[in-house]
Design an enzyme around this catalytic site. Structure first.
Site, PDB file in Angstrom:
ATOM      1  N   GLU A 257      48.385  14.885  21.321  1.00  0.00           N
ATOM      2  CA  GLU A 257      47.966  15.911  20.344  1.00  0.00           C
ATOM      3  C   GLU A 257      48.425  15.208  19.178  1.00  0.00           C
ATOM      4  O   GLU A 257      49.717  15.358  18.773  1.00  0.00           O
ATOM      5  CB  GLU A 257      48.272  17.062  20.388  1.00  0.00           C
ATOM      6  CG  GLU A 257      47.617  18.045  19.512  1.00  0.00           C
ATOM      7  CD  GLU A 257      48.230  18.521  18.293  1.00  0.00           C
ATOM      8  OE1 GLU A 257      47.848  17.896  17.233  1.00  0.00           O
ATOM      9  OE2 GLU A 257      49.221  19.171  18.217  1.00  0.00           O
ATOM     10  N   CYS A 291      49.936  20.411  12.065  1.00  0.00           N
ATOM     11  CA  CYS A 291      48.979  19.436  12.197  1.00  0.00           C
ATOM     12  C   CYS A 291      47.496  20.070  11.700  1.00  0.00           C
ATOM     13  O   CYS A 291      46.598  19.075  11.490  1.00  0.00           O
ATOM     14  CB  CYS A 291      48.880  18.709  13.475  1.00  0.00           C
ATOM     15  SG  CYS A 291      48.704  19.879  15.031  1.00  0.00           S
TER      16      CYS A 291
END
Length: 484
Positions: A257, A291
């Site tokens: 990720e 993010c």
């Protein structure tokens, strides 16, 4: 609640958690409060030696844990959820102190972190398979799923509880054992989570935590160890590429990720008030240090003035300060390096023609940066191609949808995106054309334990959460059975 008492109970100088016990190391490293710059604690600094001991403990514990009935694993995860929620005050205080985020954000993270244990306690007992007749006849095909083995988990500093539980919960539900390396900026929360898991009944050796400042060597040692069969990493794309290369040498199962550069699209007929509300959440949750944070605002020219005025007023009203001030809504950046990076991005954008249209206020002490709205940002500006990771909102006006979508997709990243449109069909149509793993339509949040979290392009591989999350820690096996 005295944070010093909370930290003292963790005994961070013995914060390496291996085989169910805390242990120290030859060295320690400091953990600072980014709001006050005070040293909160000194934490045991693990070396490759302790990293190897953690794998040894996880490997020893794996056969018994993999053989544990799914219902029993589920009940342990459920108890972990209950203990985290019961311990919200202490965990939120730890997160706020070492990460710097506001108390409201810290409490929200604790609730989110706990949900992964609740969700995967429910998934642990749903390890479904398949049974069918082979097309050629004469045989039956049985498909099942089994735990992949020892999993190496590497988590970032921006969500020290949730990023750990988002990996630990599915791994344990699947029957894997784990070794976890938390970020050196925020190891205290991970130590607290390891204690909670022990209290919930997780057997010794199933979860091992290795705080370290020597992340590269520790993780590389894990990836070279033949007993490690899985790596799950959340962090920058640059580091992810390195870890993928190391994982490839032994063909280790990998989930990544990685970075994001989320666009936030506002159409001509969007509800501007709702769009601003969503933008405040998508941009300023955790001070923009996420993010999934909205990074680039593409606003239709016909509503741009109204959006900027409303958004700017909301930005100027934000209360920036340390978490111990309960009125604070935005905390500091995590480090001096992060602060310098954000300053550099804004200065470069202004030099490139952008205007600081609105700016909040921030304390002069600590690693704080005032929330800032930039207008007049050129479509080819460098700030639009970088993951900002701070409280900066650059706005670009658009007229033509096709041209706007080319700009939206002109990035190596593809994690999250946001679209505000009056008509759902327009929102879905635009969302389908965006290269992103997740799109929020008329809402500023995309994260949910019941949904598959992850990106496309260089934003990662695999998914966390939902049924997909547990599959990341399982291998598929099938049996071809002759019945004649």
């Amino acid at each position: 609640m005295d944070i010093n008492d909370v930290i003292a109970e963790l005994d961070p100088k013995r914060g390496i958690h291996i085989g169910g016990r805390g242990r120290g190391a030859v060295k320690v490293f400091p953990v600072q409060d980014p709001a006050t710059l005070e040293v909160l604690a000194e934490v045991a600094d693990a070396s490759v030696l302790e990293a190897g001991a953690a794998v040894e403990a996880a490997a020893r514990a794996f056969p018994a844990w993999a053989a544990t009935a799914p219902r029993e694993r589920a009940e342990i995860l459920r108890r972990a959820f209950e203990l985290i929620i019961a311990d919200s005050d202490r965990l939120a205080a730890l997160i706020a102190a070492e990460n710097g985020k506001s108390k409201a954000d810290a409490y929200a993270e604790v609730a989110y972190a706990g949900e992964f244990f609740r969700w995967f306690s429910e998934e642990a007992v749903r390890n479904d398979g398949e049974y069918g007749l082979a097309p050629g006849g004469g045989a039956r095909t049985l498909v099942t799923h089994k735990p992949v083995g020892v999993a190496a988990l590497v988590t970032p500093w921006n969500f020290p509880a949730a990023m750990a539980t988002r990996k630990i919960a599915p791994a344990l539900a699947a029957g894997c054992t784990v070794v976890l390396k938390p970020a050196a900026e925020t190891p205290l929360t991970a130590i607290a989570v390891s204690r909670i898991l022990s209290a919930a009944g997780v057997p010794d050796g199933v979860v091992n935590v290795v705080p370290t400042t020597d992340a590269a060597r520790v993780v590389a040692a894990w990836l070279r160890d033949e007993r490690v069969r899985k790596v799950s990493f959340t962090g920058s794309t640059a580091v992810g590429r390195t870890l993928l290369g190391q994982a490839a040498e032994r063909v280790v199962n990998a989930s990544m990720e990685l970075g994001g550069n989320a666009p936030f699209v506002v159409t001509a007929d969007a509800d501007v008030e709702a769009a601003v509300t969503g933008a405040m959440i998508a941009k300023f949750r955790n001070g923009g240090q996420a993010c999934t944070a909205a990074n680039r605002f593409f606003v239709h020219a016909s509503v741009a003035n109204e959006f900027v005025a409303r958004f700017g007023a909301a930005i100027e009203a934000l209360r920036v300060g340390p978490a111990y001030d309960t009125a604070s809504q935005v905390g500091p950046l995590v480090s001096e390096k992060a602060l310098a990076g954000v300053r550099e991005l804004v200065n470069a954008a202004v030099a490139d023609g952008a205007t600081v249209a609105y700016r909040g206020t921030a304390p002069s002490e600590g690693w704080f940066y005032p929330p800032t709205l930039l207008t007049g940002v050129r479509p080819d500006a460098s700030i639009l191609r970088r993951e900002i990771f701070g409280p900066i909102a650059p706005v670009v006006e658009w007229y033509d949808e096709d041209a706007m979508l080319r700009l939206v997709n002109d990035t190596e990243f593809g994690l999250a995106a946001y679209v505000y449109a009056a008509r759902l069909q327009d929102g879905l149509r635009i969302a389908e054309r965006i290269d992103a793993g997740m799109v929020g339509i008329n809402r500023g949040v995309v994260s949910d334990p019941s949904a598959p979290f992850g990106g496309v392009k260089q934003s990662g591989l695999g998914r966390e959460g939902a049924r997909d999350g547990i599959r990341e820690y399982q291998e598929t096996q099938y049996f071809s059975v002759a019945l004649s």
